[in-house]
Scaffold this active site. Sequence first.
Site, PDB file in Angstrom:
ATOM      1  N   ASN A   1      68.166 116.548  12.034  1.00  0.00           N
ATOM      2  CA  ASN A   1      67.912 115.177  11.587  1.00  0.00           C
ATOM      3  C   ASN A   1      67.029 114.473  12.627  1.00  0.00           C
ATOM      4  OD1 ASN A   1      69.506 112.119  11.934  1.00  0.00           O
ATOM      5  ND2 ASN A   1      68.525 112.621   9.998  1.00  0.00           N
TER       6      ASN A   1
ATOM      7  N   CYS B   1      75.591 106.371  16.330  1.00  0.00           N
ATOM      8  CA  CYS B   1      75.044 105.022  16.131  1.00  0.00           C
ATOM      9  C   CYS B   1      74.927 104.269  17.455  1.00  0.00           C
ATOM     10  CB  CYS B   1      75.922 104.240  15.157  1.00  0.00           C
ATOM     11  SG  CYS B   1      75.225 102.624  14.827  1.00  0.00           S
TER      12      CYS B   1
ATOM     13  N   GLY C   1      63.131 112.204  12.289  1.00  0.00           N
ATOM     14  CA  GLY C   1      61.705 112.455  12.122  1.00  0.00           C
ATOM     15  C   GLY C   1      61.356 113.425  11.010  1.00  0.00           C
TER      16      GLY C   1
ATOM     17  N   PRO D   1      72.917 109.135   6.044  1.00  0.00           N
ATOM     18  CA  PRO D   1      73.682 107.898   5.843  1.00  0.00           C
ATOM     19  C   PRO D   1      72.930 106.707   6.410  1.00  0.00           C
ATOM     20  CG  PRO D   1      74.611 109.162   7.659  1.00  0.00           C
ATOM     21  CD  PRO D   1      73.509 109.998   7.071  1.00  0.00           C
ATOM     22  N   MET D   2      72.978 105.598   5.711  1.00  0.00           N
ATOM     23  CA  MET D   2      72.288 104.391   6.179  1.00  0.00           C
ATOM     24  C   MET D   2      73.118 103.168   5.847  1.00  0.00           C
ATOM     25  SD  MET D   2      68.302 104.948   5.127  1.00  0.00           S
ATOM     26  CE  MET D   2      68.666 105.808   3.621  1.00  0.00           C
TER      27      MET D   2
HETATM   28  C1  LIG Z   1      68.794 101.321   8.001  1.00  0.00           C
HETATM   29  C2  LIG Z   1      69.452 102.494   8.663  1.00  0.00           C
HETATM   30  C3  LIG Z   1      70.820 102.596   8.659  1.00  0.00           C
HETATM   31  C4  LIG Z   1      71.463 103.696   9.256  1.00  0.00           C
HETATM   32  N1  LIG Z   1      72.824 103.801   9.180  1.00  0.00           N
HETATM   33  C5  LIG Z   1      73.426 104.919   9.642  1.00  0.00           C
HETATM   34  C6  LIG Z   1      74.823 105.126   9.455  1.00  0.00           C
HETATM   35  O1  LIG Z   1      75.539 104.329   8.830  1.00  0.00           O
HETATM   36  N2  LIG Z   1      75.359 106.257   9.969  1.00  0.00           N
HETATM   37  C7  LIG Z   1      74.609 107.182  10.646  1.00  0.00           C
HETATM   38  O2  LIG Z   1      75.142 108.203  11.093  1.00  0.00           O
HETATM   39  N3  LIG Z   1      73.294 107.012  10.825  1.00  0.00           N
HETATM   40  C8  LIG Z   1      72.694 105.917  10.332  1.00  0.00           C
HETATM   41  N4  LIG Z   1      71.337 105.775  10.469  1.00  0.00           N
HETATM   42  C9  LIG Z   1      70.560 106.847  11.127  1.00  0.00           C
HETATM   43  C10 LIG Z   1      70.051 107.858  10.085  1.00  0.00           C
HETATM   44  O3  LIG Z   1      71.123 108.427   9.359  1.00  0.00           O
HETATM   45  C11 LIG Z   1      69.272 108.980  10.776  1.00  0.00           C
HETATM   46  O4  LIG Z   1      70.094 109.645  11.699  1.00  0.00           O
HETATM   47  C12 LIG Z   1      68.055 108.506  11.529  1.00  0.00           C
HETATM   48  O5  LIG Z   1      67.368 107.513  10.826  1.00  0.00           O
HETATM   49  C13 LIG Z   1      67.141 109.698  11.780  1.00  0.00           C
HETATM   50  O6  LIG Z   1      65.979 109.332  12.441  1.00  0.00           O
HETATM   51  P1  LIG Z   1      64.579 109.103  11.668  1.00  0.00           P
HETATM   52  O7  LIG Z   1      64.642 107.700  11.221  1.00  0.00           O
HETATM   53  O8  LIG Z   1      63.547 109.423  12.673  1.00  0.00           O
HETATM   54  O9  LIG Z   1      64.546 110.076  10.509  1.00  0.00           O
HETATM   55  C14 LIG Z   1      70.688 104.691   9.888  1.00  0.00           C
HETATM   56  C15 LIG Z   1      69.285 104.568   9.901  1.00  0.00           C
HETATM   57  C16 LIG Z   1      68.674 103.495   9.291  1.00  0.00           C
HETATM   58  C17 LIG Z   1      67.178 103.409   9.287  1.00  0.00           C
END
Ligand SMILES: Cc1cc2nc3c(=O)[nH]c(=O)nc-3n(C[C@H](O)[C@H](O)[C@H](O)COP(=O)(O)O)c2cc1C
Length: 290
Positions: free
Chosen positions: A261, A148, A263, A54-55
């Site tokens: 999750n 978050c 990396g 999710p992002m």
């Molecule tokens: C732009 C962005 C928005 C994100 N929004 C959410 C979110 O709404 N909910 C959530 O659980 N994690 C969110 N994340 C975290 C990602 O789901 C994920 O857990 C995290 O990026 C994993 O680490 P990585 O970037 O090293 O793969 C977000 C990450 C990014 C980069």
Amino acid sequence: MWCLPTVRPNVSEMFKCSSSLRRFHSPMLKQATAARFSTTSSSPYLPPLFSVAPMMEWTDNHYRTLARIITKHAWLYTEMIAAQTLIHQQTNLTGLLLVLHQDRFLAFSPQQHPIVLQLGGSNVESLAKAAKLSHPYGYDEINLNCGCPSPKVAGHGCFGVTLMLNPKLVGEAMSAIADNTNVPVTVKCRIGVDDHDSYDELCDFVYKVSTLSPTRHFIVHSRKALLGGISPADNRRIPPLKYEYYYALARDFPDLKFTINGGITSVSKVNAALEKGAHGVMPLADPGTC
Ligand SMILES: Cc1cc2nc3c(=O)[nH]c(=O)nc-3n(C[C@H](O)[C@H](O)[C@H](O)COP(=O)(O)O)c2cc1C
């Protein structure tokens, strides 16, 4: 000893290029999805084998529609939606507007199945109400964001990753969400927060949440969160990845399922995680790096 499965799929099978798009249409993934949907209350819970993280401000309806063209079977997550937002939309709007406005947050096209609604919040009643509001839309799973670190989220009371400091509250919230839905409920968390980063504390969180609620699946972003005001981007860069915590959870809670999750940025990393015994993988399909 970590549990290693005897047969693990080769995920490069999942990545089939068509034009510039990567496809995830493997028979194995199809089988995994079908098995997941055939789960009954008497059969064991199967976590999604492969899901797209999710992002916020990315995984909206448009992104998910595109993702579904690229991959037929990967599980898709909504952006985090605050429970309170859904409730405000319901009470402040009327008639058709109410429906349209709420649909801005909850509606999705049927092609997006399997799809998970991610909720944010810490008020048990609000989360229960949000789960109830989402029920008619037919999400396949409801997930609570406990990872978050954004000051906008974690800085406002017990929300996002700060929820990890209150496992009892999370357990009660998950129980209330589960009471208002008939689909599996899951938690996405980090491995710790600030100095609360021991494996024991992580186990305590998982144990309490899973005993106080029907939560059987945790998505583990395998870094701790730092709440000292660093940016969300730095919170994905500075705290080191500790996959050993993830694999230890998978070993120590054999009745639960864990998705790895953090990396996971390449096919080889997906394969390596599955070969090492991960129950499910959640890469970040970063639109900037696809
Ligand atoms: C732009 C962005 C928005 C994100 N929004 C959410 C979110 O709404 N909910 C959530 O659980 N994690 C969110 N994340 C975290 C990602 O789901 C994920 O857990 C995290 O990026 C994993 O680490 P990585 O970037 O090293 O793969 C977000 C990450 C990014 C980069």
